[in-house]
Design a protein around this motif. Structure first.
Motif, mmCIF file in Angstrom:
data_model
loop_
_atom_site.group_PDB
_atom_site.id
_atom_site.type_symbol
_atom_site.label_atom_id
_atom_site.label_comp_id
_atom_site.label_asym_id
_atom_site.label_seq_id
_atom_site.Cartn_x
_atom_site.Cartn_y
_atom_site.Cartn_z
ATOM 1 N N ARG A 65 33.417 -2.793 -27.763
ATOM 2 C CA ARG A 65 33.543 -4.088 -27.096
ATOM 3 C C ARG A 65 33.454 -3.890 -25.583
ATOM 4 O O ARG A 65 34.117 -3.008 -25.031
ATOM 5 C CB ARG A 65 34.865 -4.768 -27.471
ATOM 6 C CG ARG A 65 34.995 -5.050 -28.951
ATOM 7 C CD ARG A 65 36.331 -5.746 -29.262
ATOM 8 N NE ARG A 65 37.473 -4.968 -28.783
ATOM 9 C CZ ARG A 65 38.009 -3.952 -29.444
ATOM 10 N NH1 ARG A 65 37.479 -3.585 -30.614
ATOM 11 N NH2 ARG A 65 39.052 -3.317 -28.946
ATOM 12 N N THR A 67 33.558 -5.670 -21.644
ATOM 13 C CA THR A 67 34.060 -6.779 -20.837
ATOM 14 C C THR A 67 33.819 -6.472 -19.368
ATOM 15 O O THR A 67 34.137 -5.372 -18.909
ATOM 16 C CB THR A 67 35.566 -7.012 -21.061
ATOM 17 O OG1 THR A 67 35.812 -7.162 -22.455
ATOM 18 C CG2 THR A 67 36.032 -8.259 -20.331
ATOM 19 N N ARG A 113 34.856 -2.770 -18.734
ATOM 20 C CA ARG A 113 35.826 -2.196 -19.666
ATOM 21 C C ARG A 113 35.169 -2.033 -21.038
ATOM 22 O O ARG A 113 34.602 -2.990 -21.578
ATOM 23 C CB ARG A 113 37.051 -3.090 -19.774
ATOM 24 C CG ARG A 113 38.141 -2.561 -20.710
ATOM 25 C CD ARG A 113 39.257 -3.593 -20.869
ATOM 26 N NE ARG A 113 39.882 -3.867 -19.595
ATOM 27 C CZ ARG A 113 40.901 -3.153 -19.108
ATOM 28 N NH1 ARG A 113 41.376 -2.125 -19.788
ATOM 29 N NH2 ARG A 113 41.434 -3.489 -17.943
ATOM 30 N N ALA A 115 35.936 -0.719 -25.062
ATOM 31 C CA ALA A 115 37.044 -0.470 -25.976
ATOM 32 C C ALA A 115 36.509 -0.235 -27.381
ATOM 33 O O ALA A 115 35.628 -0.973 -27.860
ATOM 34 C CB ALA A 115 38.021 -1.645 -25.981
ATOM 35 N N ARG A 119 40.894 2.923 -28.194
ATOM 36 C CA ARG A 119 40.841 3.555 -26.876
ATOM 37 C C ARG A 119 40.010 2.707 -25.938
ATOM 38 O O ARG A 119 39.067 2.027 -26.352
ATOM 39 C CB ARG A 119 40.236 4.958 -26.984
ATOM 40 C CG ARG A 119 40.190 5.726 -25.666
ATOM 41 C CD ARG A 119 39.845 7.192 -25.906
ATOM 42 N NE ARG A 119 38.507 7.356 -26.465
ATOM 43 C CZ ARG A 119 37.394 7.466 -25.720
ATOM 44 N NH1 ARG A 119 37.474 7.399 -24.406
ATOM 45 N NH2 ARG A 119 36.225 7.624 -26.292
ATOM 46 N N GLU A 120 40.370 2.706 -24.640
ATOM 47 C CA GLU A 120 39.638 1.956 -23.626
ATOM 48 C C GLU A 120 39.238 2.884 -22.489
ATOM 49 O O GLU A 120 39.920 3.872 -22.199
ATOM 50 C CB GLU A 120 40.484 0.811 -23.060
ATOM 51 C CG GLU A 120 40.752 -0.307 -24.036
ATOM 52 C CD GLU A 120 41.481 -1.467 -23.372
ATOM 53 O OE1 GLU A 120 41.522 -2.544 -23.983
ATOM 54 O OE2 GLU A 120 41.997 -1.293 -22.244
ATOM 55 N N THR A 121 38.139 2.544 -21.852
ATOM 56 C CA THR A 121 37.718 3.266 -20.661
ATOM 57 C C THR A 121 37.128 2.271 -19.670
ATOM 58 O O THR A 121 36.551 1.255 -20.063
ATOM 59 C CB THR A 121 36.675 4.358 -21.006
ATOM 60 O OG1 THR A 121 36.388 5.126 -19.840
ATOM 61 C CG2 THR A 121 35.401 3.734 -21.540
#
Length: 261
Positions: A65, A67, A113, A115, A119-121
């Motif tokens: 995902r 953003t 962003r 995801a 986990r997100e980066t």
């Protein structure tokens, strides 16, 4: 020696086994072409484009995902909000950064962003808005109400962010300095075209006087701006005291005249 070699061989086999079952490195999201961050430059009102690379080294498809997080005055739009990347594949996702026409020149920050799998980066976006800087500040709508509260409005007439400073001075009808507040920073930042209505308390205004209040605002790079307002203070106590003083003077004068006669 045979025992030692046997132990070493077992250790080597165990190490190879650990390597064989070690998990593959996780997915990544980064600017295309291996850059550490996205750098874009353009004037206010422009649309700037770039590409984000999402890499899936795993053995199964991965859905990520996306953003966009634009700085104030900008908007980040991605070609897709979600992207499914096949196993051991990289997907390139174009995106655009729209800079509004009233965005002041200078450095801005944003991010994309990503995801997936809990986990997100964040992929940093560094944006430089080009163009000449014009710092212009005005003071408007200055007035003093009956309680002595000073009202005024600061307006950013330029194209860059301003951090105003303010000084206030008030003089009575006979030239007596009633208020002399030196320049100090205000807890606000004005964007281009933004207006901020503010007040200043005057705890002990005069009971009876005609007053001129001057408000001076400054900001780095801007010409100082000054506006003034005239007001009359006439409280009941002040008027009564003045009337009593006048009556006293009149009585003393009449007595002196009679005595002279």
């Amino acid at each position: 020696m045979r025992t030692v070699w046997a132990g070493a061989g077992a250790a080597a086999l165990a190490l190879l086994g650990a390597v064989a079952v070690a998990p593959a490195p996780g997915w990544t999201a980064a600017p295309a072409a291996g850059r550490p961050y996205v750098y874009l430059e353009g004037a206010a009102g422009s649309v700037l484009q770039d590409t984000l690379s999402v890499t899936n080294p795993g053995a199964r498809p991965l859905t990520v995902r996306l953003t966009g997080q634009g700085a104030r005055g900008t908007r980040v739009v991605l070609a897709a909000r979600t992207v499914t990347v096949p196993a051991r594949t990289r997907a390139d996702v174009p995106f655009a950064v729209t800079v509004t026409a009233d965005t002041p020149p200078g450095e801005l920050r944003g991010a994309v962003r990503a995801a997936a799998d809990g986990r997100e980066t964040l992929v940093p976006l560094h944006l430089r808005v080009s163009g000449p800087r014009l710092a212009a500040l005005t003071v408007e709508d200055v007035r003093v109400d009956r309680s002595g509260t000073l009202h005024y409005t600061l307006v950013n007439r330029g194209n860059t962010l301003l951090a105003p400073r303010l000084a206030v001075r008030a003089d009575g009808a006979l030239g007596r300095r009633l208020v002399d507040r030196p320049e100090r920073p205000l807890p606000l930042t004005l964007r281009p075209g933004e207006r901020a209505a503010r007040t200043e308390a005057w705890p002990d205004p005069p009971a009876l006087d005609s007053v001129t209040v001057r408000v001076t605002a400054t900001a780095p790079g801007a010409v100082p701006a000054t506006a003034a307002a005239d007001t009359v203070f006439a409280s009941a106590a002040g008027v009564g005291a003045a009337a009593a003083a006048l009556l006293g003077v009149s009585g003393a004068t009449a007595y002196a005249i009679r005595r002279n006669r």
